[in-house]
Design an enzyme around this catalytic site. Sequence first.
Site, short mmCIF file in Angstrom:
data_model
loop_
_atom_site.label_atom_id
_atom_site.label_comp_id
_atom_site.label_asym_id
_atom_site.label_seq_id
_atom_site.Cartn_x
_atom_site.Cartn_y
_atom_site.Cartn_z
N ARG A 145 90.90 -3.10 44.19
CA ARG A 145 90.97 -2.39 46.12
C ARG A 145 90.09 -3.70 47.14
O ARG A 145 89.13 -3.59 46.88
CB ARG A 145 91.25 -1.38 46.37
CG ARG A 145 91.27 -0.23 45.53
CD ARG A 145 90.97 1.59 45.81
NE ARG A 145 92.03 2.30 45.20
CZ ARG A 145 91.52 2.72 43.91
NH1 ARG A 145 89.45 2.58 43.51
NH2 ARG A 145 91.67 3.99 42.77
N LYS A 169 86.45 4.94 45.88
CA LYS A 169 87.23 6.22 46.00
C LYS A 169 85.89 7.14 46.05
O LYS A 169 85.92 6.97 45.31
CB LYS A 169 88.50 6.59 46.24
CG LYS A 169 89.64 5.36 47.10
CD LYS A 169 91.11 5.75 47.19
CE LYS A 169 92.10 5.02 47.24
NZ LYS A 169 93.99 4.93 47.62
N HIS A 239 96.98 -6.18 48.34
CA HIS A 239 97.17 -4.81 46.74
C HIS A 239 98.66 -5.60 46.54
O HIS A 239 99.35 -4.89 45.42
CB HIS A 239 98.13 -4.02 47.42
CG HIS A 239 98.34 -2.48 46.78
ND1 HIS A 239 97.28 -1.86 46.04
CD2 HIS A 239 99.56 -1.67 45.99
CE1 HIS A 239 98.05 -1.10 45.44
NE2 HIS A 239 99.44 -1.39 45.64
N ARG A 242 96.62 -6.53 43.31
CA ARG A 242 96.24 -5.76 42.13
C ARG A 242 97.30 -5.14 41.14
O ARG A 242 97.44 -4.50 40.01
CB ARG A 242 95.59 -4.93 43.03
CG ARG A 242 95.31 -3.64 43.06
CD ARG A 242 94.41 -2.27 43.80
NE ARG A 242 94.45 -0.83 43.47
CZ ARG A 242 93.51 -0.33 42.91
NH1 ARG A 242 92.36 -1.00 42.39
NH2 ARG A 242 93.69 0.82 42.72
N HIS A 265 92.25 4.70 39.01
CA HIS A 265 92.57 5.58 39.41
C HIS A 265 92.84 7.64 38.67
O HIS A 265 92.87 8.17 39.23
CB HIS A 265 94.94 5.43 39.25
CG HIS A 265 94.88 4.61 39.37
ND1 HIS A 265 96.27 3.97 39.75
CD2 HIS A 265 94.66 3.76 41.21
CE1 HIS A 265 96.48 2.79 41.01
NE2 HIS A 265 95.81 3.40 41.54
N TYR A 274 90.89 10.53 29.21
CA TYR A 274 89.85 9.03 29.54
C TYR A 274 88.49 9.87 29.16
O TYR A 274 88.38 8.09 29.03
CB TYR A 274 90.10 9.14 30.89
CG TYR A 274 91.57 8.98 31.81
CD1 TYR A 274 92.72 8.03 31.10
CD2 TYR A 274 91.93 10.22 32.18
CE1 TYR A 274 93.67 7.93 32.01
CE2 TYR A 274 93.27 9.64 33.50
CZ TYR A 274 94.36 9.29 32.15
OH TYR A 274 95.28 8.17 32.59
#
Length: 299
Positions: A145, A169, A239, A242, A265, A274
């Site tokens: 990002r 984030k 982006h 990305r 994400h 995951y």
Amino acid sequence: MKQTDWQAVFSQYLTSERQLSAYTVRNYLFELRRVATQLGEDAALISVTREQLQSVIAGLHRKGLSPRSLSLCLSALKQFFDFLLHEGAVKVNPAHTLSAPKQNKPLPKNMDVDAVSHLLSIDGTDPLSLRDKAMMELFYSSGLRLAELASLDCADIKFDQSEVKVTGKGSKQRVVPIGQVALLAIQTWLGCREQLPLAEAGDALFVSSQGKRLSHRSIQARMAKWGQEQAMSVKVHPHKLRHSFATHMLESSQDLRAVQELLGHANLSTTQIYTSLDFQHLAKVYDGAHPRAKKDRGK
């Protein structure tokens, strides 16, 4: 006061007090007239009920009006009735709790591999050109990002392991592979980074000509500049690279979960699959799928 009179007063309010553009005012009035038409001659918009509005919105949706257009229609209605409430013409806003169907957020169009290669074929040898090439290679190599790349320090690049430590984030950190082409571009940039004034740069990986950490806006502006200079058919921004990274990885690997992990994400605490994806698996997927990665990781 007649319904048409209230719309005229509302139009004046939007123009003079809200100072909205003529285009926006025209759109709002069009939506009010659209709803009034759907209600029919026997129903006045000023006295409409929530149930009637809900029926109108549902009817327009069935006729093919897009979620975006329905959202605009509801926005016009809510503001109109808020205005009437303030004027004392109605006691409740019948549109207050209504919502439009969820809009499908369109994904930005990615560039194909040839287009990305053309963009990144920068042959400038000055420090700023080398810096910009390293930034764009890293965006495309690792799918970062804008904020993640801007916050990178030199120490976050692990050349011996072909990795970058990223703070995403929510201050969550992840480790992402870097392709050899991007690593070489970063090494070349670091070789001339000292030519810039670095008094205020600290350990920032990418710095401006004034010696400060490169800002988000400056990164966007530089990428747009290179998009124009390379005569790209699309506007180039962080982006875009990305999204191209994600698209090209998915096209090659068909491993959605691994790509989601690479992009940062996934919420690893809530999805068991995951948690079973360790970095070696991600590196294997990366090396096998990314167009600018080499198969010599760890050598």
